[in-house]
Design an enzyme around this catalytic site. Structure first.
Site, PDB file in Angstrom:
ATOM      1  CG  ASP A  72      23.776  -4.829   2.400  1.00  0.00           C
ATOM      2  OD1 ASP A  72      23.333  -5.796   2.101  1.00  0.00           O
ATOM      3  OD2 ASP A  72      24.522  -3.924   1.693  1.00  0.00           O
TER       4      ASP A  72
ATOM      5  CG  HIS B  69      24.913  -8.458  -0.014  1.00  0.00           C
ATOM      6  ND1 HIS B  69      24.840  -7.094   0.040  1.00  0.00           N
ATOM      7  CD2 HIS B  69      25.502  -8.487  -1.371  1.00  0.00           C
ATOM      8  CE1 HIS B  69      25.352  -6.338  -0.862  1.00  0.00           C
ATOM      9  NE2 HIS B  69      25.812  -7.383  -1.793  1.00  0.00           N
TER      10      HIS B  69
ATOM     11  CG  ASN C  71      27.763  -6.616  -9.678  1.00  0.00           C
ATOM     12  OD1 ASN C  71      28.324  -5.610  -9.486  1.00  0.00           O
ATOM     13  ND2 ASN C  71      27.686  -7.447  -8.653  1.00  0.00           N
TER      14      ASN C  71
ATOM     15  CB  SER D  58      27.815  -5.526  -3.257  1.00  0.00           C
ATOM     16  OG  SER D  58      26.389  -5.094  -3.724  1.00  0.00           O
TER      17      SER D  58
END
Length: 824
Positions: free
Chosen positions: A219, A255, A347, A464
């Protein structure tokens, strides 16, 4: 505490560019001076081509072959890793043409542009929604005093009802850990605000102590010094800024820390939230501060995780185009190294595939890749135009709201989630509360307004956020089944997940204009184009074969809920112990304690099977007193009328009736063979000539009705105490001759809608019990629950409907309860 925002990061950048030097906005990672600002419209890195050689080619051989290729085409060798090399050309070079040319050259397995991948969320901020109560679905089973089942035969669920304890009630519930009384659930203050933890059924299995394997988080990095991650999050490697020393995978976006918190935030530490897993996460940074990264860096990150022997699960909450280099790296991780990879579906509210999740497809790449879509919480208001808390999907396309077309939001997809036949799992993904960096500033805080109050927690939206629920669950499941392969863990998560139309639903508007466009399409008269898409517009769009994550089911664990009260007052039986013992072995599996002001107890992390339930309370029971048999099936919380327990103090003989709902039942006792007046004691029944009102323990009929339960009362329980015969503490006062006995009867104003339990307590133990079967029906119903003769209770189970009290039109619908069989 938090607040909702939804805006474009790019719009913010436009406003602030004039105020900041260019150096303050890193727009490419180690780009060799290419200088290209990267936006979501940029498909690949200008001037860069990834070249792959045969699997097994060493880094030294790859470097030599890459140097030879670079000489032929006028490129520079930027990096070499394993069997791949990154070649760099002029920024304005025709990258697709060069990739095609290189792909046709000798010893080259593939050549492709160095694609750009992104975190799926352009702006992840979700709606803040602290909760004040939690909905627990209780699987209601029939009477658990009557069991003729083997271990594998769990009884059918009669009903599903909801228990809605307040957060305070959940926080005050107690259980035993060894000899110490501890909270029944983790002490993390934001625990129940993180609705995903509860919906994934992590509340059932949280006490399990098996060691969980490590999850690698590929990530934006992780703040490993966050107070809720310290000791759980470990530094791996930063492939974005890998020329820096020391190499620390710091999260300069925000994130990755959020993802890591959902997986492994420290549980029960009185801070923040709790992760699904109790294991560690390894931080691997492949995405920049802005949330983008190159295929080449991602490939290196995958191989790094694959080569770590402590890592079992890899989480990839990112997406981009299909790439041979990334596919080969995943094949290496999954097939060669046995890792399980969990990937966010994307998304874009579309059925179009985002990779790596798009390769999942139920078995592709060795069955070790799982794709995850995002579900809504109950309080989600997206597209709820009339504000009624329900989503209308016009499933028959007639533009009229018909029966069966309204759905609770938590049955449905998050408005942004991708979907399709390639998506295998569903997990909470909208308004998920988790950790964000505290040790340093970061992009989303500086430019996106994340964590405005600076407490280190924020609500995010995204697949996520859904993926790490599954990754954490996979680590949990692997701890229970340590010999399983990655594909077996993936299969178990899917097979034990909740199916469509269990409590989440597939339903679609047939007038949806473009089934691949999700909420971007037009549709008919409803509020939403689908709840979750079904096969109405084609099998490729359908989520019918997906499963909603249930970590407790995948671990083979369930829970039991009981309510324990003083049978005379109805108040919680404070400090009473409630035990769940394996019915066949007698092994103690869990112990709960009734806390002050809270009658509900939770028996957790119970392997699927049959249990004997006991209660122990000084002054009430003689040691641990048996009260019920109860079964559990994996993934569910079970209760039933046998688990709503009134326990009387010792001294008298007490009949206790318990039922689950608020039906207006009344309990009576009667002395049919004692000289007039026959001594009817119980709730008001002035029409009977022998009615003695509440009764009297010191005078005829030596029985007293203790409380009124049901309608207008907070619980279904009534009890009648009977004085013992002097010198004979277990024999009722009026059992003077062999023909004397006490009858027990119940009356219901209306149909008997659920099981009613009658227990007879003598000397701190249950000497007999029966259950009234719902087959008893009629108007003003009488139910004969048996009789007490000397120190023996004879259960009956007879109904009398609308006749002369008490036995008119009698029949027996179910017979006398029996114990479970003694063999497995």
């Amino acid at each position: 505490m938090k607040r909702f925002r939804f805006f474009s990061v790019l719009a913010v950048l436009v406003l602030i560019l004039s105020m900041l030097p260019v150096a303050a906005l890193p727009v490419s990672a180690d780009d060799g001076g290419q200088g290209q600002e990267v936006t979501r419209d940029v498909l690949y890195m200008p001037g860069e081509v990834i070249v792959g050689f045969a699997e097994g080619t060493s880094a030294k051989q790859s470097a030599a072959q890459a140097a030879a290729l670079a000489g032929e085409v006028g490129a520079q060798v930027a990096e070499v890793s394993a069997n791949t090399a990154l070649l760099r050309f002029a920024p304005d070079a025709d990258v697709p043409a060069l990739a095609e040319q290189l792909g046709g050259m000798a010893d080259v397995a593939f050549a492709e542009p160095n694609y750009i991948n992104w975190i799926p969320e352009e702006n992840a901020l979700g709606e803040a929604h602290p909760v004040d109560e939690v909905r627990i679905n209780l699987q209601m089973t029939s009477g658990s005093g009557k069991r003729e089942k083997t271990l594998s035969e769990i009884p059918a669920v009669d009903d599903v009802r909801q228990l809605t304890p307040s957060i305070n009630e959940l926080r005050t519930a107690r259980r035993m850990s060894g000899k110490q009384s501890i909270p029944a659930f983790p002490t993390d203050p934001f625990l129940w605000d993180d609705w995903g933890w509860d919906y994934a059924q992590a509340d059932i299995i949280w006490p399990d102590k098996a060691a969980n394997p490590m999850v690698c988080v590929i990530d934006t990095g992780v703040d490993i010094n966050h107070p809720d991650l310290k000791g759980r999050a470990l530094n791996g490697r930063d492939f974005v800024n890998d020329n820096e020393s020391p190499n620390i995978a710091n999260d300069d976006n925000g994130h990755g820390t959020h993802v890591a918190g959902t997986i492994a935030a420290v549980m029960n530490n009185k801070k923040g939230i709790a992760g699904i897993s109790t294991g560690k996460v390894l931080a691997v940074k492949v995405l920049s501060a802005q949330g983008w990264g190159t295929t080449y860096d991602i490939v290196q990150g995958i191989r790094y995780c694959a080569d770590n022997p402590y890592v079992k699960v890899i989480n990839m909450s990112l997406g981009g185009p299909s790439s041979d280099a990334e596919y080969n790296a995943l094949y290496y991780a999954i097939v060669t190294k046995g890792k399980l990879v969990v990937a966010a579906a994307g998304n874009s509210s579309t059925s179009n595939r985002s990779y790596p999740a798009g390769w999942a497809d139920h078995g592709v790449i060795g069955g070790g890749l799982v794709s995850v879509a995002a579900a809504r919480p109950r309080y989600s208001m997206w597209n709820d135009d009339d504000g009624d808390g329900l989503l209308w999907v016009d499933t028959n396309g007639n533009d009229v709201q018909d029966s069966g077309e309204l759905f609770y939001p938590d049955q449905c997809a998050a408005f942004f989630s991708n979907y399709g036949s390639w998506v295998e799992m569903i997990a909470p993904g909208e308004s998920i509360l988790s950790t964000v960096p505290l040790s340093y500033n970061y992009y989303d805080k500086y430019f996106g307004g994340v964590d405005a109050d600076g407490d280190g927690y924020e609500w995010f939206n995204g697949t996520s956020m859904a993926a790490p629920h599954v990754a954490g669950a996979a680590a949990r499941v692997w701890s229970v089944f340590p010999t399983y392969t990655n594909s077996q863990i993936a299969s178990r998560l899917w097979e034990e997940g909740d199916e469509a139309d269990s409590w989440w639903t597939t339903a679609m508007d047939p007038d949806m204009s473009n089934p691949a466009s999700g909420y971007g399409a037009s549709w008919g008269g409803g509020e939403a184009p689908y709840c979750w898409p079904d096969g109405t517009k084609g099998a490729e769009y359908s989520m019918d074969n997906a499963r909603y994550l249930n970590v407790a089911a995948a671990m083979g664990r369930g829970a039991i809920v009981a309510a324990v009260t003083d049978a005379l007052t109805g108040l919680p039986l404070e400090n009473a112990y409630v035990y769940a013992r394996d019915y066949y072995t007698g092994a103690l599996k869990d112990t709960a304690v009734v806390s002050r002001g809270n009658r509900i107890v939770y028996l957790l992390n119970l392997p699927e099977g049959w249990y004997s339930i006991y209660v122990n309370k000084s002054g009430y029971t003689s040691g641990a007193a048996w009260v019920a048999y109860q079964s559990t099936a994996a993934g569910d919380t079970y209760t039933g009328p046998w688990l709503w327990l009134g326990v009387p103090p010792r001294g008298n003989i007490t009949a206790v009736a318990n039922w689950y709902d608020e039906s207006d039942l009344d309990l009576f006792t009667w002395l049919p063979n004692v000289s007039s007046p026959g001594g009817v004691v119980g709730s008001s029944y002035s029409g009977h000539p022998q009615y003695q009102g509440m009764g009297d323990l010191s005078d005829f009929p030596r029985a007293r009705w203790n409380r009124d339960g049901g309608w207008m009362d907070w619980m279904g329980m009534e009890s009648i105490s009977i004085a013992p015969r002097p010198g004979y503490p277990t024999i009722p006062y009026y059992n003077q001759t062999s023909s004397d006995y006490y009858d027990f009867l119940m009356r219901d104003f209306g149909a008997l809608s659920g099981y009613v339990i009658l227990r007879i307590w003598t000397g701190g133990k249950v000497i007999g019990a029966t259950e009234a079967n719902p087959a008893c029906s009629g108007g003003e119903l009488w139910y004969w629950a048996g009789y007490l003769w000397f120190d023996k209770y004879e259960p009956v189970d007879w109904c009398g409907d609308s006749g002369v009290w008490p036995y008119a039109n009698s029949y027996s619908p179910s017979g006398v309860p029996e114990k479970p069989t003694t063999s497995k």
